[in-house]
Design a protein around this motif. Structure first.
Motif, PDB file in Angstrom:
ATOM      1  N   CYS A  39      41.394  45.580  42.205  1.00 39.03           N
ATOM      2  CA  CYS A  39      40.111  44.161  42.629  1.00 39.03           C
ATOM      3  C   CYS A  39      39.492  44.481  43.420  1.00 39.03           C
ATOM      4  CB  CYS A  39      40.790  43.231  42.518  1.00 39.03           C
ATOM      5  SG  CYS A  39      41.934  42.885  44.046  1.00 39.03           S
ATOM      6  N   ILE A  40      38.320  44.347  42.669  1.00 38.82           N
ATOM      7  CA  ILE A  40      37.335  44.140  44.188  1.00 38.82           C
ATOM      8  C   ILE A  40      37.539  43.877  45.604  1.00 38.82           C
ATOM      9  CG2 ILE A  40      34.570  43.470  45.509  1.00 38.82           C
ATOM     10  CD1 ILE A  40      35.133  45.579  42.418  1.00 38.82           C
ATOM     11  N   ASP A  41      37.239  44.430  46.253  1.00 33.86           N
ATOM     12  CA  ASP A  41      38.150  43.910  47.807  1.00 33.86           C
ATOM     13  C   ASP A  41      37.458  42.427  48.497  1.00 33.86           C
ATOM     14  OD1 ASP A  41      39.246  44.905  50.411  1.00 33.86           O
ATOM     15  OD2 ASP A  41      38.262  44.520  51.158  1.00 33.86           O
ATOM     16  N   HIS A  42      36.041  42.182  48.674  1.00 30.87           N
ATOM     17  CA  HIS A  42      35.671  41.423  48.767  1.00 30.87           C
ATOM     18  C   HIS A  42      36.536  40.108  48.224  1.00 30.87           C
ATOM     19  CE1 HIS A  42      32.769  41.317  45.907  1.00 30.87           C
ATOM     20  NE2 HIS A  42      32.613  39.590  46.218  1.00 30.87           N
ATOM     21  N   GLU A  43      36.805  40.032  46.596  1.00 31.23           N
ATOM     22  CA  GLU A  43      37.551  39.372  45.997  1.00 31.23           C
ATOM     23  C   GLU A  43      38.995  39.063  46.101  1.00 31.23           C
ATOM     24  OE1 GLU A  43      34.761  38.933  42.013  1.00 31.23           O
ATOM     25  OE2 GLU A  43      36.955  39.680  42.492  1.00 31.23           O
ATOM     26  N   ARG A  44      39.733  39.728  46.643  1.00 29.77           N
ATOM     27  CA  ARG A  44      41.175  40.494  47.055  1.00 29.77           C
ATOM     28  C   ARG A  44      40.942  39.931  48.699  1.00 29.77           C
ATOM     29  NH1 ARG A  44      44.377  43.360  50.434  1.00 29.77           N
ATOM     30  NH2 ARG A  44      42.629  44.504  50.720  1.00 29.77           N
ATOM     31  N   GLN A  45      40.335  39.465  49.222  1.00 23.61           N
ATOM     32  CA  GLN A  45      40.127  38.641  50.857  1.00 23.61           C
ATOM     33  C   GLN A  45      39.368  37.272  50.455  1.00 23.61           C
ATOM     34  OE1 GLN A  45      40.757  39.703  53.717  1.00 23.61           O
ATOM     35  NE2 GLN A  45      41.147  42.079  52.218  1.00 23.61           N
ATOM     36  N   ALA A  46      39.186  36.653  49.392  1.00 22.56           N
ATOM     37  CA  ALA A  46      38.833  35.982  48.977  1.00 22.56           C
ATOM     38  C   ALA A  46      39.377  35.083  48.658  1.00 22.56           C
ATOM     39  CB  ALA A  46      37.249  35.167  48.189  1.00 22.56           C
ATOM     40  N   LEU A  47      40.252  35.460  48.072  1.00 22.53           N
ATOM     41  CA  LEU A  47      42.068  35.223  47.577  1.00 22.53           C
ATOM     42  C   LEU A  47      42.997  34.558  48.628  1.00 22.53           C
ATOM     43  CD1 LEU A  47      41.820  37.392  43.888  1.00 22.53           C
ATOM     44  CD2 LEU A  47      41.312  34.217  44.569  1.00 22.53           C
ATOM     45  N   LEU A  48      43.229  35.812  49.780  1.00 24.35           N
ATOM     46  CA  LEU A  48      43.761  35.802  50.586  1.00 24.35           C
ATOM     47  C   LEU A  48      43.527  34.317  51.425  1.00 24.35           C
ATOM     48  CD1 LEU A  48      44.333  39.395  51.599  1.00 24.35           C
ATOM     49  CD2 LEU A  48      46.228  37.441  50.558  1.00 24.35           C
ATOM     50  N   LYS A  49      42.023  34.146  52.109  1.00 24.76           N
ATOM     51  CA  LYS A  49      41.774  33.290  52.373  1.00 24.76           C
ATOM     52  C   LYS A  49      41.867  31.934  51.461  1.00 24.76           C
ATOM     53  CE  LYS A  49      39.857  35.269  55.959  1.00 24.76           C
ATOM     54  NZ  LYS A  49      39.614  35.066  57.368  1.00 24.76           N
ATOM     55  N   PHE A  50      41.709  31.461  50.377  1.00 17.39           N
ATOM     56  CA  PHE A  50      41.921  30.768  49.268  1.00 17.39           C
ATOM     57  C   PHE A  50      43.583  30.453  49.153  1.00 17.39           C
ATOM     58  CE2 PHE A  50      43.033  28.180  44.928  1.00 17.39           C
ATOM     59  CZ  PHE A  50      42.267  27.713  45.130  1.00 17.39           C
ATOM     60  N   LYS A  51      44.200  30.926  49.142  1.00 15.37           N
ATOM     61  CA  LYS A  51      45.643  31.031  49.620  1.00 15.37           C
ATOM     62  C   LYS A  51      45.847  30.522  50.918  1.00 15.37           C
ATOM     63  CE  LYS A  51      49.874  33.557  50.271  1.00 15.37           C
ATOM     64  NZ  LYS A  51      50.737  34.700  50.248  1.00 15.37           N
ATOM     65  N   GLN A  52      45.229  30.471  52.197  1.00 18.52           N
ATOM     66  CA  GLN A  52      45.480  29.509  53.190  1.00 18.52           C
ATOM     67  C   GLN A  52      45.149  27.926  53.991  1.00 18.52           C
ATOM     68  OE1 GLN A  52      43.088  31.823  56.083  1.00 18.52           O
ATOM     69  NE2 GLN A  52      44.248  33.442  56.198  1.00 18.52           N
TER      70      GLN A  52
END
Length: 645
Positions: A39-52
């Motif tokens: 997956c695209i790295d900045h999308e992975r980071q966005a999902l982790l922020k979404f999870k928070q």
């Protein structure tokens, strides 16, 4: 009335979209794939922020969403697409992600997440599919920034406890095909104009949204050319006004499902709208509105209609001949109206009919024999009318039309005025429910009822039946949970140590002769909630085991027998607070203290002599009614009534 059908169709469409939009293109790690993209790295980071912004009600639901797991395309509920270059295109955090089957309502225990929708979702610029149904958003509003995700084709925020006005920014989702915001009872929609910009919309579900001020709803939906499913149930819709200047000719010609149930819509304008879709409608639900008058003959022009629900309105007159010409119907609901006359014989022409409900009207006469020829019929309801006769054709006649006549499962003729012997139902071997209460059936109960091995509910109460009920009537009914022979003159001819094959929830045998001994077979019935065996000719003491099986009951009536002796006190406690009636017996001694831990208690007309145990009750009592009149109590009343407030 069954409200489930339209939502099931929508759910099927949801899954179709999920497969069709993304199905074959998801990136996964299965063996044999030529290429695995991360997956695209900045999308992975966005999902982790979404999870928070989400709290896991059930641990482990998002356990794969971790920094160490670098391939977010393998995360739970996340799907990526080759066509988009590995970008996240679908996010599904609904209970169905955890392999729960799609259904109309998820219970509270089915929820896995609660929290907020984070704006980090905006970083998923290729996202076309978002399903957050049944996530608990705790009364938050739908965030306006959702409207910036212009690639959306599917958006499901149903059952999420969202609040407030639906943001008009959703108008920017011009590619949206499915919008489900249903079952959020605190959502409001005062102006629907923005919905007309969703020109690609196929499915719109706003169930329970307050639309009482949305006077433009008809004009708006008429501007959605591809709409196939429209569900506006429980929306407090204002009465439809269709200006003469408004043409419906440009509205969808493919509208298949229309659910306007549980509103307060009147007749004329509703008909004006729905008859515009007479060629395309497959499912029409108008349950519980204020539609009065007669059913228009134009209904027969609905050549594709399979589901028609008109129950709980104010329709009147005779059941029109037009309905007998709607040959595609599988479901016909006409209950809770004011229809009169006889049941339309021509309904027997509806050979695809599986559900027919004409209950709670003013219908009379004989039930049409033609309807017994409906080979696919599964549910037949005709309760609360003035029907006088039910004649089932001879077996060879039925078999000649329906060689395998096993479809009927639910039969309800309760609360009519039907005379004569009980009908022969043995040919309908799939019957699960037989409800014939409050009629004038006479004669005996045929032993052939005992061959209906699929029976779950049998209610023959309040008739003029007589004769014997033997083990042959009951010994094969292993699935039975509801049994009522009350208010008949039946003699229970069962051996004392008989072991029934069933576990009953409802036992209604009042006025049946069960005695003189206390029926020991009740000892095997440990899960019942209602027991009524008053006037049953029992002349015996109440065995100690009886109270153990009664612990989870809601209502128990043993009145008007000759029960005698003492009730032994114990530490026994009821699971709930049932209503208990032991009146008009010969019980004596002290009233045990556990008897006061109920909701209502009638011990009148017995021989109880002591009331002292009432002082053992603590302040957690829920007793609201106590009748101890006409006993042998003497002396002063105990001075401990302070707990009964």
């Amino acid at each position: 009335m069954n409200r489930l059908a339209p939502q099931i169709v929508i759910l099927v469409m949801f899954w179709t979209y999920l497969r069709g939009i993304h199905g074959v293109n998801y990136i996964a790690g299965s063996v044999g794939e030529a290429k695995i993209m991360r997956c695209i790295d900045h999308e992975r980071q966005a999902l982790l922020k979404f999870k928070q912004q989400l709290y896991q009600i059930k641990d482990g639901f998002l356990s794969s969403w971790e920094k160490e797991n670098t391939d977010c395309c393998d995360w739970y509920g996340v799907q990526c697409s080759n066509e988009s270059g590995g970008h996240v295109t679908a996010l599904d955090l609904s209970p169905s992600t955890n392999r729960l089957p799609p259904r109309l309502f998820y219970e509270e225990e089915d929820r896995f997440l609660r929290g907020n929708i984070s704006s980090w979702i905006l970083e998923l610029k290729f996202l076309t599919y978002l399903d957050l149904s049944s996530v608990d958003f705790q009364g938050n509003q739908i965030p306006f920034f959702i409207g910036a995700l212009t690639q959306f084709r599917y958006l499901n925020l149903s059952h999420t406890q969202m609040n407030g006005e639906i943001p008009p920014q959703l108008a920017n989702l011009s590619s949206l095909q499915v919008l489900d915001l249903g079952n959020n009872y605190e959502l409001t929609l005062t102006n629907m104009k923005w919905v007309s910009h969703l020109s690609s919309l196929r499915v719109l579900d706003l169930t329970e949204t307050n639309m009482s001020k949305a006077i433009d709803w008809v004009q708006t939906v008429s501007q959605l050319p591809y709409l196939t499913n429209l569900v506006l149930s429980l929306c407090q819709l204002p009465n439809i006004t269709i200006p003469s200047s408004l043409s419906l000719l440009n509205s969808s010609k493919s509208l298949a499902i229309l659910d306007l149930s549980y509103n307060r819509l009147s007749a004329g304008s509703v008909y004006q709208m729905i008859l515009n879709f007479s060629r395309s409608l497959v499912h029409l639900n108008l349950w519980e509105n204020q539609i009065n008058g007669f059913i228009p003959e134009a209904f027969q022009n609905m050549s594709a209609l399979e589901y028609l629900e008109l129950g709980a309105n104010e329709l009147e007159g005779f059941i029109p001949e037009a309905l007998g010409k709607m040959s595609t119907l599988a479901h016909l609901g006409l209950s809770l109206n004011e229809f009169k006359g006889s049941i339309l014989e021509a309904l027997g022409n509806l050979t695809d009919l599986t559900y027919l409900d004409v209950g709670s009207n003013q219908l009379e006469g004989e039930f049409p024999k033609s309807l017994w020829n409906l080979c696919k019929l599964r549910t037949l309801r005709a309760r609360e009318n003035n029907l006088r006769r039910v004649m089932i054709p001879e077996q060879n006649q039925l078999l000649s039309r329906c060689p395998q006549y096993h479809s009927l499962e639910y039969l309800d003729f309760g609360w009519n005025r039907i005379i004569g012997p009980l009908p022969n139902l043995t040919l309908f071997s799939s019957l699960k429910v037989i409800t014939l209460y409050l009629n004038q059936f006479s004669g005996t109960v045929p032993e052939s009822f005992g061959r209906l091995t699929q029976l779950e509910e049998l209610d023959l109460s309040s008739n003029s039946l007589k004769g014997v009920i033997s083990e042959a009537h009951l010994s094969k009914l292993s699935k039975l949970s509801h049994l009522s022979f009350s208010q008949n003159s039946l003699i229970w001819n069962i051996t004392y140590y008989w072991l029934p094959p069933f576990k009953l929830d409802f036992i209604g045998l009042e006025f049946c002769k069960l005695g003189p001994r206390f029926p020991k077979w009740l000892q095997t019935q440990k899960d019942y909630s209602i027991l009524s065996i008053s006037n049953a000719g029992i002349s015996d003491s109440i065995p100690n085991w009886f109270w153990d099986i009664f612990s989870s009951c809601y209502s128990m009536d043993l009145s008007d027998n000759q029960l005698h002796g003492k009730i032994t006190d114990s530490s026994f406690e009821f699971m709930y607070y049932p209503e208990v009636n032991l009146s008009s017996n010969e019980l004596e001694g002290s009233i045990p203290h556990f008897m006061f831990k109920v909701g209502a208690l009638d011990l009148s007309m017995n021989r109880f002599s002591k009331l002292d145990s009432i002082c053992h009750i603590t302040n957690d009592t829920n007793l609201t009614l106590l009748d101890i009149s006409i006993n042998q109590l003497s002396g002063n009343l105990p001075d401990c009534w302070s707990y009964f407030k």
